[in-house]
Structures are given as structure tokens and as C-alpha cells.
Design a protein around this motif. Structure first.
Motif, PDB file in Angstrom:
ATOM      1  N   UNK A  49      11.554 -45.540  -7.121  1.00 50.74           N
ATOM      2  CA  UNK A  49      12.383 -44.495  -7.726  1.00 50.74           C
ATOM      3  C   UNK A  49      11.784 -43.119  -7.479  1.00 50.74           C
ATOM      4  N   UNK A  50      10.464 -43.034  -7.505  1.00 46.09           N
ATOM      5  CA  UNK A  50       9.773 -41.757  -7.312  1.00 46.09           C
ATOM      6  C   UNK A  50       9.875 -41.291  -5.861  1.00 46.09           C
ATOM      7  N   UNK A  51       9.472 -42.172  -4.937  1.00 45.54           N
ATOM      8  CA  UNK A  51       9.364 -41.763  -3.543  1.00 45.54           C
ATOM      9  C   UNK A  51      10.707 -41.525  -2.875  1.00 45.54           C
ATOM     10  N   UNK A  52      11.739 -42.291  -3.258  1.00 49.09           N
ATOM     11  CA  UNK A  52      13.005 -42.217  -2.538  1.00 49.09           C
ATOM     12  C   UNK A  52      14.110 -41.512  -3.328  1.00 49.09           C
ATOM     13  N   UNK A  53      13.738 -40.806  -4.388  1.00 53.76           N
ATOM     14  CA  UNK A  53      14.726 -40.069  -5.179  1.00 53.76           C
ATOM     15  C   UNK A  53      15.236 -38.861  -4.392  1.00 53.76           C
ATOM     16  N   UNK A  54      16.533 -38.548  -4.568  1.00 48.22           N
ATOM     17  CA  UNK A  54      17.093 -37.342  -3.950  1.00 48.22           C
ATOM     18  C   UNK A  54      16.583 -36.090  -4.650  1.00 48.22           C
ATOM     19  N   UNK A  55      16.098 -36.244  -5.892  1.00 50.06           N
ATOM     20  CA  UNK A  55      15.521 -35.129  -6.631  1.00 50.06           C
ATOM     21  C   UNK A  55      14.067 -34.935  -6.234  1.00 50.06           C
ATOM     22  N   UNK A  56      13.600 -33.707  -6.326  1.00 46.42           N
ATOM     23  CA  UNK A  56      12.182 -33.460  -6.148  1.00 46.42           C
ATOM     24  C   UNK A  56      11.453 -33.962  -7.381  1.00 46.42           C
ATOM     25  N   UNK A  57      10.552 -34.930  -7.222  1.00 45.06           N
ATOM     26  CA  UNK A  57       9.843 -35.496  -8.357  1.00 45.06           C
ATOM     27  C   UNK A  57       8.347 -35.312  -8.175  1.00 45.06           C
ATOM     28  N   UNK A  58       7.652 -35.075  -9.295  1.00 41.85           N
ATOM     29  CA  UNK A  58       6.218 -34.835  -9.197  1.00 41.85           C
ATOM     30  C   UNK A  58       5.521 -35.170 -10.505  1.00 41.85           C
ATOM     31  N   UNK A  59       4.211 -35.341 -10.396  1.00 38.67           N
ATOM     32  CA  UNK A  59       3.325 -35.456 -11.544  1.00 38.67           C
ATOM     33  C   UNK A  59       2.370 -34.273 -11.472  1.00 38.67           C
ATOM     34  N   UNK A  60       2.167 -33.609 -12.601  1.00 39.69           N
ATOM     35  CA  UNK A  60       1.360 -32.390 -12.635  1.00 39.69           C
ATOM     36  C   UNK A  60       0.362 -32.474 -13.784  1.00 39.69           C
ATOM     37  N   UNK A  61      -0.881 -32.037 -13.546  1.00 40.03           N
ATOM     38  CA  UNK A  61      -1.853 -32.092 -14.631  1.00 40.03           C
ATOM     39  C   UNK A  61      -1.580 -30.991 -15.660  1.00 40.03           C
ATOM     40  N   UNK A  62      -2.308 -31.029 -16.760  1.00 40.81           N
ATOM     41  CA  UNK A  62      -2.054 -30.110 -17.855  1.00 40.81           C
ATOM     42  C   UNK A  62      -2.262 -28.652 -17.445  1.00 40.81           C
ATOM     43  N   UNK A  63      -3.076 -28.429 -16.415  1.00 46.49           N
ATOM     44  CA  UNK A  63      -3.369 -27.067 -15.969  1.00 46.49           C
ATOM     45  C   UNK A  63      -2.401 -26.572 -14.893  1.00 46.49           C
ATOM     46  N   UNK A  64      -1.378 -27.375 -14.596  1.00 45.12           N
ATOM     47  CA  UNK A  64      -0.354 -26.920 -13.654  1.00 45.12           C
ATOM     48  C   UNK A  64      -0.616 -27.258 -12.203  1.00 45.12           C
ATOM     49  N   UNK A  65      -1.600 -28.113 -11.930  1.00 40.48           N
ATOM     50  CA  UNK A  65      -1.888 -28.493 -10.541  1.00 40.48           C
ATOM     51  C   UNK A  65      -1.224 -29.835 -10.245  1.00 40.48           C
ATOM     52  N   UNK A  66      -0.626 -29.934  -9.038  1.00 36.47           N
ATOM     53  CA  UNK A  66       0.118 -31.136  -8.680  1.00 36.47           C
ATOM     54  C   UNK A  66      -0.814 -32.312  -8.444  1.00 36.47           C
ATOM     55  N   UNK A  67      -0.449 -33.457  -8.988  1.00 28.64           N
ATOM     56  CA  UNK A  67      -1.185 -34.704  -8.787  1.00 28.64           C
ATOM     57  C   UNK A  67      -0.498 -35.584  -7.749  1.00 28.64           C
ATOM     58  N   UNK A  68       0.836 -35.504  -7.741  1.00 32.95           N
ATOM     59  CA  UNK A  68       1.615 -36.342  -6.837  1.00 32.95           C
ATOM     60  C   UNK A  68       2.996 -35.718  -6.682  1.00 32.95           C
TER      61      UNK A  68
END
Length: 203
Positions: A49-68
Motif C-alpha cells: 500500500x505504501x510503495x504503490x500508492x498513487x498518493x505521495x506517502x512518507x514517514x517522518x521523524x518528530x524533527x521533520x526529517x524523512x525516514x521513508x
């Protein structure tokens, strides 16, 4: 005749008579295996669901830096996955919209809301402005403390461009109507005037 998974442990020892013996214990781990399989399936479903979603999806740490980030997220902003992981939310947000996120994040951290939605401008790698609808929610750890954010982006640049073009056309039309010397008005079916120009007002 049913087979089931189990875990065996054994230990060798000598008893009080000096005879070598082996103790074997066996534990039925059927439930544990079911739990592990359910977890594996859940992770596989999330990954798909994450990798193939048409939406831009991400995980971000509490300080605003992208994790995935997924491929759609990269495509919306023109960066590679590696490039985005070296940036922060603030760095890709248009300078005029950077304050919007912080106030909404503070409301989530304080418990006033669980998530937030907003329309904002991001900056494409090329420098172009990208309008997005952003949905953000915080994920808590086992101690119910904020662990990281999930952030979803939908590119609405084309929609915003159409809205801006329509607004400019309305403003142009209104300017033309107001500067025509002949009185112009629009009425509804009950003969109530919905729009009048300056000449009609003067008349």
C-alpha cells in the motif's frame, strides 16, 4: 493426526546414580506462529500500500526529517529517494507556508487533535511551486509518546491553476462590466438583482 509447530529444548545430565540422562521439553508454538504470520502479512500489505500508492506517502521523524518516502512522493517533488531522505519538511516547503505546519503540529502534540489536513505550497527540485493537499498524523510508541509522523501528499497544482485562472477571468469580467457606461444587471427568477454595475447604480 494433525501436525503442529513446536519448540524443543533438551539438556543432558547425570542422575544421583551417575547414569547419563537427557531431559526434553516441548512447547506448542502454534499461536506464536499464527501471530508471526499475521504480522508478516500485515507488513507485506503495508509495504504494498505504501510503495504503490498513487498518493505521495512518507514517514517522518518528530524533527521533520524523512525516514521513508514512496515513488509517488519523489515524483511529485522531482527528487530521488536518496535526495529526499537528506532533506526536512521545512526545506521542501515554500517559505510563505512554513509557519502553517508548525502551529498544526503543536495542536497534535498538545492532544487537541490526532491529525491535520491543509493545502500548502512545496518547492519542486526545479524551483517550481507545487500545490499539495497534505494529511499528517502522529504515531505513538508503546509509552504513548510521539514516535514519528505519517505524511500523505496529493498534487493539486493543476486544480489550483484552474482556480486561479477562473478567479482572474471573474475579476477581468467584473472590471469590464463596471466600466461599461450602460447599466448592466443580473436578476434571479424572483426579479431580485444579484449583480449590478456602477452605471446601473448611478442610474
Amino acid at each position: 493426526g494433525e501436525r503442529f509447530p513446536h519448540e524443543i529444548s533438551s539438556v543432558s545430565f547425570k542422575d544421583s546414580n551417575g547414569i547419563q540422562r537427557t531431559s526434553v521439553s516441548m512447547v506448542d508454538i502454534t499461536e506464536r506462529k499464527k501471530t508471526e504470520e499475521n504480522l508478516r502479512l500485515s507488513e507485506a500489505e503495508f509495504r504494498a500500500a505504501f510503495e504503490f500508492s498513487a498518493l505521495g506517502m512518507s514517514l517522518m521523524d518528530i524533527n521533520g526529517r524523512w525516514l521513508r518516502v514512496n515513488e509517488s512522493f519523489c515524483r511529485i517533488l522531482g527528487y530521488t529517494n536518496k535526495e529526499l531522505l537528506s532533506l526536512t519538511l521545512s526545506e521542501i516547503t515554500h517559505p510563505g507556508d512554513r509557519d502553517k505546519d508548525q502551529s498544526l503540529m503543536d495542536e497534535v502534540f498538545s492532544g487537541l487533535k490526532e491529525s491535520y489536513h491543509l493545502e500548502k505550497r512545496l518547492t519542486h527540485k526545479s524551483g517550481a511551486v507545487v500545490w499539495v493537499h497534505q494529511a499528517s498524523s502522529v504515531v505513538q510508541d508503546a509509552d504513548f509518546k510521539p514516535s514519528h509522523w505519517t505524511v500523505q501528499l496529493q498534487d493539486i497544482t493543476e486544480q489550483k491553476n484552474i482556480e486561479n485562472a477562473l478567479r482572474e477571468e471573474r475579476e477581468l469580467l467584473r472590471t469590464l462590466i463596471d466600466n461599461i457606461p450602460t447599466g448592466i444587471f443580473i436578476k434571479d427568477l424572483q426579479s431580485r438583482k444579484l449583480l449590478v454595475n456602477k452605471a446601473e447604480c448611478e442610474f
